[in-house]
Enzyme design. Structure first.
Site, short mmCIF file in Angstrom:
data_model
loop_
_atom_site.label_atom_id
_atom_site.label_comp_id
_atom_site.label_asym_id
_atom_site.label_seq_id
_atom_site.Cartn_x
_atom_site.Cartn_y
_atom_site.Cartn_z
N ASP A 1 0.81 -1.21 0.00
CA ASP A 1 0.00 0.00 0.00
C ASP A 1 0.84 1.27 0.00
OD1 ASP A 1 0.91 -0.54 2.57
OD2 ASP A 1 -1.08 -0.91 3.40
N ASN B 1 -7.84 -3.16 14.26
CA ASN B 1 -9.21 -3.48 13.86
C ASN B 1 -9.26 -4.68 12.91
OD1 ASN B 1 -8.21 -2.43 11.50
ND2 ASN B 1 -9.64 -0.72 11.35
N HIS C 1 -7.44 -5.01 10.13
CA HIS C 1 -7.18 -4.75 8.71
C HIS C 1 -5.87 -5.42 8.27
CE1 HIS C 1 -5.02 -0.71 9.76
NE2 HIS C 1 -4.09 -1.59 9.45
N GLU D 1 -9.86 -2.07 5.16
CA GLU D 1 -10.54 -1.82 6.42
C GLU D 1 -11.73 -2.76 6.59
OE1 GLU D 1 -9.03 -0.16 8.46
OE2 GLU D 1 -8.33 1.78 7.74
C1 F6R Z 1 1.32 -1.54 6.14
C2 F6R Z 1 0.07 -2.27 6.25
C3 F6R Z 1 -0.76 -2.25 7.48
C4 F6R Z 1 0.03 -2.56 8.75
C5 F6R Z 1 -0.88 -2.51 9.97
C6 F6R Z 1 -0.10 -2.72 11.25
O1 F6R Z 1 1.89 -1.71 4.86
O2 F6R Z 1 -0.28 -2.88 5.30
O3 F6R Z 1 -1.81 -3.18 7.34
O4 F6R Z 1 0.61 -3.82 8.63
O5 F6R Z 1 -1.51 -1.27 10.04
O6 F6R Z 1 0.74 -1.64 11.46
P1 F6R Z 1 1.83 -1.63 12.63
O7 F6R Z 1 2.86 -2.64 12.23
O8 F6R Z 1 2.40 -0.23 12.60
O9 F6R Z 1 1.13 -1.96 13.88
#
Ligand code: F6R
Length: 250
Positions: free
Chosen positions: A65, A134, A136, A141
């Protein structure tokens, strides 16, 4: 599922897994993630590269992303993150790493181009994932269709709040992002999910024990035949349902 101690344990286990994956093939297409969870893994991979244990010369990478509207040079863009924390320290050629272009004039067209490029490169062999509080994955989301391909999303307030720690103010956190879709993620041949910290306990619990449903995007992973989960003890203890075996054998 592998349960490890702390951030260092997670980083070592994940880096070793990726290196073992690369050793088994002449070339590989890796799907990569950003966020705080994989930072240690990238550090460990850089160290292993410097010790001559791994080369990325024949590796192509596709990130999950990117925020819409941030230039590659913006310190909060995922382009910047990947260059600073990984690509500029390893031997992956510049034309072999890819992230969605969040500044593309036609964002919808960029989503199609990105999908096409992944396909033309042969598809993702190993997809590295983190998980949101959450549930994701990528920026998919809650409520995202399991049939989704690379698409533009409006970020959840909870995700913007969680990511605000990297920005000066929450108002600076972009409202939109491009993300690989759930179906695109599930097409990876193997998936490596990293889960760290007690705040991820609930999402992990849903992944392990909850019903497979679009409200919790990570539950889609249960439909995939080859998922490895590396979890730190904090997240595991926060998620554990005593006396119950979970689906990943932990
Ligand atoms: C980032 C991504 C997100 C993160 C998720 C967890 O490329 O795809 O899904 O993996 O938000 O983020 P952290 O590791 O910061 O808790």
């Amino acid at each position: 599922m592998k349960i490890v101690n702390g951030k260092d344990g997670l980083a070592k286990e994940a880096a070793n897994y990726i290196v073992e994956h690369l050793k088994k093939r002449d070339a590989s297409v890796l799907g990569l993630a950003t966020g705080s969870t994989p930072v240690g893994t990238y550090k460990e991979l850089i160290a292993m590269h410097k010790e001559g244990k791994v080369s990325f010369a024949n590796v192509h990478t596709f990130n999950l992303d990117e925020y819409v509207g941030l230039k590659n040079t913006d310190t909060n863009s995922y382009h910047y993150y990947m260059k600073e924390l990984f690509f500029s320290h390893i031997d992956v050629p510049e034309d072999q790493f890819h992230l969605p272009k969040g500044t593309a004039e036609d964002i919808e067209a960029e989503c199609h181009t990105y999908e096409k490029l992944i396909r033309q490169t042969g598809g993702i062999d190993l997809q590295l994932l983190g998980i949101g509080t959450n549930g994701h994955i990528g920026f998919n989301e809650p409520g995202t269709s399991f049939q989704s391909r690379t698409h533009v999303v409006t970020l959840d307030e909870s995700t913007r709040e969680a990511n605000a720690r990297f920005f000066d103010a929450i108002e600076d956190v972009p409202t939109h992002a491009i993300t690989m879709g759930i179906e695109s993620i599930l097409e990876a041949k193997d998936i490596l999910l990293l889960v760290a910290g007690k705040e991820k306990g609930e999402a992990l619990s849903e992944l392990l024990y909850g019903d497979v449903r679009e409200d919790i995007p990570a539950t889609a992973l249960r439909k995939h035949p080859s998922v490895t989960v590396i979890v730190d003890t904090e997240a595991y203890q926060a998620a554990k349902i005593p006396g119950e075996e979970n689906l990943y054998g932990g």
